[in-house]
Design an enzyme around this catalytic site. Sequence first.
Site, short mmCIF file in Angstrom:
data_model
loop_
_atom_site.label_atom_id
_atom_site.label_comp_id
_atom_site.label_asym_id
_atom_site.label_seq_id
_atom_site.Cartn_x
_atom_site.Cartn_y
_atom_site.Cartn_z
N SER A 173 88.91 -26.28 19.31
CA SER A 173 88.25 -27.23 20.17
C SER A 173 88.90 -28.61 20.26
O SER A 173 88.61 -29.37 21.16
CB SER A 173 86.81 -27.42 19.68
N LYS A 209 89.26 -37.57 18.34
CA LYS A 209 88.43 -36.55 18.97
C LYS A 209 87.05 -37.12 19.23
O LYS A 209 86.46 -37.75 18.34
CB LYS A 209 88.34 -35.33 18.05
N SER A 248 89.79 -25.20 14.77
CA SER A 248 89.86 -26.15 15.89
C SER A 248 90.96 -27.19 15.79
O SER A 248 91.20 -27.93 16.75
CB SER A 248 88.52 -26.86 16.05
#
Lengths: 489, 480, 97
Positions: A158, A83, A182
Amino acid sequence: MSSVDALHRESAVDLARACAAGERSARSIADAFLARAASVEPGLDAFLELDAARVRAQADAIDARRDRGETLGPLAGVPVAIKDLIAERDAPLTCGSRILENYVSPYDAHVIERLRAADAVLFGRTNLDEFAMGSTTETSAFKVTKNPWDPARFPGGSSGGSAVAVAARMAPLALGTETGGSIRQPASLCGVYGLKTTYGRVSRYGAAAYASSLDQIGPFATSAADLALLLGVIAGRDTRDSTSADEPVPDYAASLGQGVEGLRIGVPREFFGDGVDPEVRATVERAIETLRGLGAETRDVSLPHTEYGIPVYYLVATSEASSNLARYDGVHYTTRADAPDLEHLYTRSRGDGFGLEVKKRIMLGTFALSAGYYDAYYKKAQQVRTLIRRDFDAAFADVDVLVGPVAPAPAAPLGAVVDDALAMYMMDVLTVTANLAGICALSCPAGFTEGRLPIGVQLLAPPFAEPTLLRTAAAFEAATDYSREEPIA
Amino acid sequence: MSAWETIIGLEVHVQLDTATKLFCRCAYEYGGQPNTQTCPVCLALPGALPVLNREALRLGIRTALAVGADVATHTKFDRKNYFYPDLPKGYQISQFDEPFCSGGAITIEFKDGSTKRIGITRIHLEEDAGKSTHRDTGGSVVDLNRCGVPLLEIVSEPDMRSPEEAYRYLTALKLTLRYIGVSDCDMEKGSLRCDANVSVRPRGQEAFGTKVEIKNLNSFRNVQRALEFEVARHTAALEHGSEEIVQQTRLFDATTGETRPMRSKEQAHDYRYFPEPDVPPVTIAGDEVEAIGATLPELPRAKVDRLATAHGLPRYDGWVLAEEPSVADYFEEAVAADAANDPKAVSNWVTNEVKRVLNEGTHTIDAFPIPSGALSGLIAMQRDGAVSATQAKEVFQGMLETGDDAPTVAKARGLEQLSDTDALETAVRAAIDACPKAVADVRAGKEKAKGAIVGHVMKQTRGKANPGVVQQLIDRVLAE
Amino acid sequence: MVDPSVVDSVAALARLDLDPAQRERLISDLGKILAHIEMLDRVDTTDVPITSHPLDATDVDAADEPIASLPVAEGLRNAPDREGDLFRVPPVLGGDG
């Protein structure tokens, strides 16, 4: 299974074993996943950056070490997508934000050091909601990531890019971060495993902070065994993170085969309220039946303060965020707007650099901490947080694990919620409480809607009871076949 | 007594002498090349996290114990949020409502020996900011080396009633901090900084007057000067209505001796303090505090008390000796080396000659060329009349240069004093023969005339005669 | 809706420029969010301590031993403006440091 075409379908456990044994080169694994990404990434936009040369250089270095006779680490040659909130030395770190558009990290996050030491191949930077603020991966300043099960829908967020990278088998493993769901929510919406680790289990050093008291790094995978493999590499104490726990790291793989016979499973009634989609509810109830069929005992429990999770979360997270994001000020390393004086340098750099959702949360948090409002907002929220924690403490006095839905609904069409102030936040209603309490929780594939959208089941356990989650997920996985299905992409 | 009463409180920041910064492991040295003492943490790079330097807390506890304050069993850190280029995180990690220490006092002492207790409200730990430097060409440049250096903020009660008391408080506080080795307290390097709060009210009134904060104070003298200026300004305002005193922050200009209001271009600060989520609360165990307490040295006032009582010294001498604990130690060693020496005489030597040399800066007390025992030997020679006071100073200079002991230097330089009665009697008789007028005058009762006879003896002996012995001999011979 | 002046003062405190459309959105959205948050008023929190950290104090602390600093070129590699090895910023509005 040994053809190069199918290599991207192999588990991380198998790939690592084969690479360490010299049966496959890290380079051949890297090339297979690069080829897979080249074919499916254009329709999904999971990555903000995937530098084939950097990937191959790492793979070649690992092969060279094995050729020299060195013993390779537990993730030998396994690509792990990262990420783009986690710092990787000499790689871009945008956090999905214009304000860090040109930023290159001069250092490695703790988990990145661990991955390198385990001989993993860092496989690109995945898309995310800007600074992890969002639940759909649509607030990214750079691209919108699509759900591989239906590219007209969002993947959740996210950590949507990491979830999609794994769901579409562009990488066998990925790292995401959790602040309020997330990892679990995109894992659920994309049909993969995602683990929110216990607060303190994994060092946060090098993960750009959204809300420090909630943030945790965690793994994505396509099986409980792969999840355990990656968790074992990243978990453990780090003296550069004061909130890193001095807690031994168990052998997670050893918990996988323990089954759920006699396991006490709690079903929190507040997780099955009116807001939960009927297909989601039915899927989770079927999962509970499956677990019961495997020998688990179930009982109803109550987490009475669940409904307060959203207001508490949005006050706590945004208060901390308003402070954590103050460093992005156009002075030392972030993108700087033209300004004649310092005051305008700040307001313009931040005004131009942050998107609307980030501004909204900074505003809310700044307000909640400001003179005259602190007690009514920040302090009140942190008190109710205590009550939420106590709910879990009471529940875990009687059960080993809690089971419920992850997200109230499956993936919705792109744009459906991101512009609605509350609708997007309400998607986190069943995930935020775990972050507020600091416990661990996992999303595991549990079925599909009629329209073939994945639905995950959430397992929650007390601090540092990740083995309980993995053991339950592995038993469920062995009894079902949802995780073996592949998206159309 | 003035109709007005001055109220002063001081906030002192001292840099702690740790090897590394408060929340990262960068070393810090004053004057380093810009931005060479920085890391992801103190640069506030995305993802970097603070980890408390426990040694800084230990030095804080040491300070707390030295001023008799209460050490908390539980403390926490908070974020103080504001934007400034020398603060790359956009917040300072400080302590808001649970400082590690509260209470305590510094006792100041006046020339007449009277004392006053200045209360300490609290002491807390926080991190320093970097350094912004203005460029005349416009704008500023920022060096973040200092960013994150541990600071103790020591907040006094508004207990001081004059600029002089403020000066004495600062001097006493600094001396204590240097005794316990927590900071070098060098204002020139910025390792000690002070802000002053001052107000003036009619004597007898309970409510405080309007408070003004003064910044940019770079020496204790300037703290006193700035306060004197402000007190005069406030008093004039109260007496003549010359201006209205408003609550504000003012900067001191050392060249003019005046203060002027700091231009403020912002709405009032709202620091939005909240608990620092990256640094968990800290517990302080009683035995940790005890262990730190056990290592505290004798503190300045206790030392002065002891020097005064054990050696019969005036307190003034005590304070001069106690300015440097190692100088006081040197004094005590010198006294101990020869019990026949008068401690006051030893004190005079140390506070005058030894300190004069030390102030020249070429020697330190720890490697002083004249060991305490050797100084004691010199003082004994003077006491016994082997050298005169003037000669003793010359011997001292010789000892400083050569490192030899006093008798060696005196002999080598021919600085022995003639005290031998037999040897001197010849010279005295010769002098009496040579100075009939003086002899007549002495006999007529003019004691002063004796000086001419002594002078003659001195001339004959090239200054080596012991004046005391010569006097006695003159009296004896004239009485024959 | 929240009072627009509150939005303006909070934006100033947070050093955020808002364009007119964003300002309108935030006035509306923050109003909705704060209205939702009001549900916390229903919870009795008398004598309930705050949880500012999810786990109890871990008391991680580091030895006071230096670790090599970042090379200055690395520390300044992303600097938007610099003078030699110093960060450079424009003057403060209206002078005074």
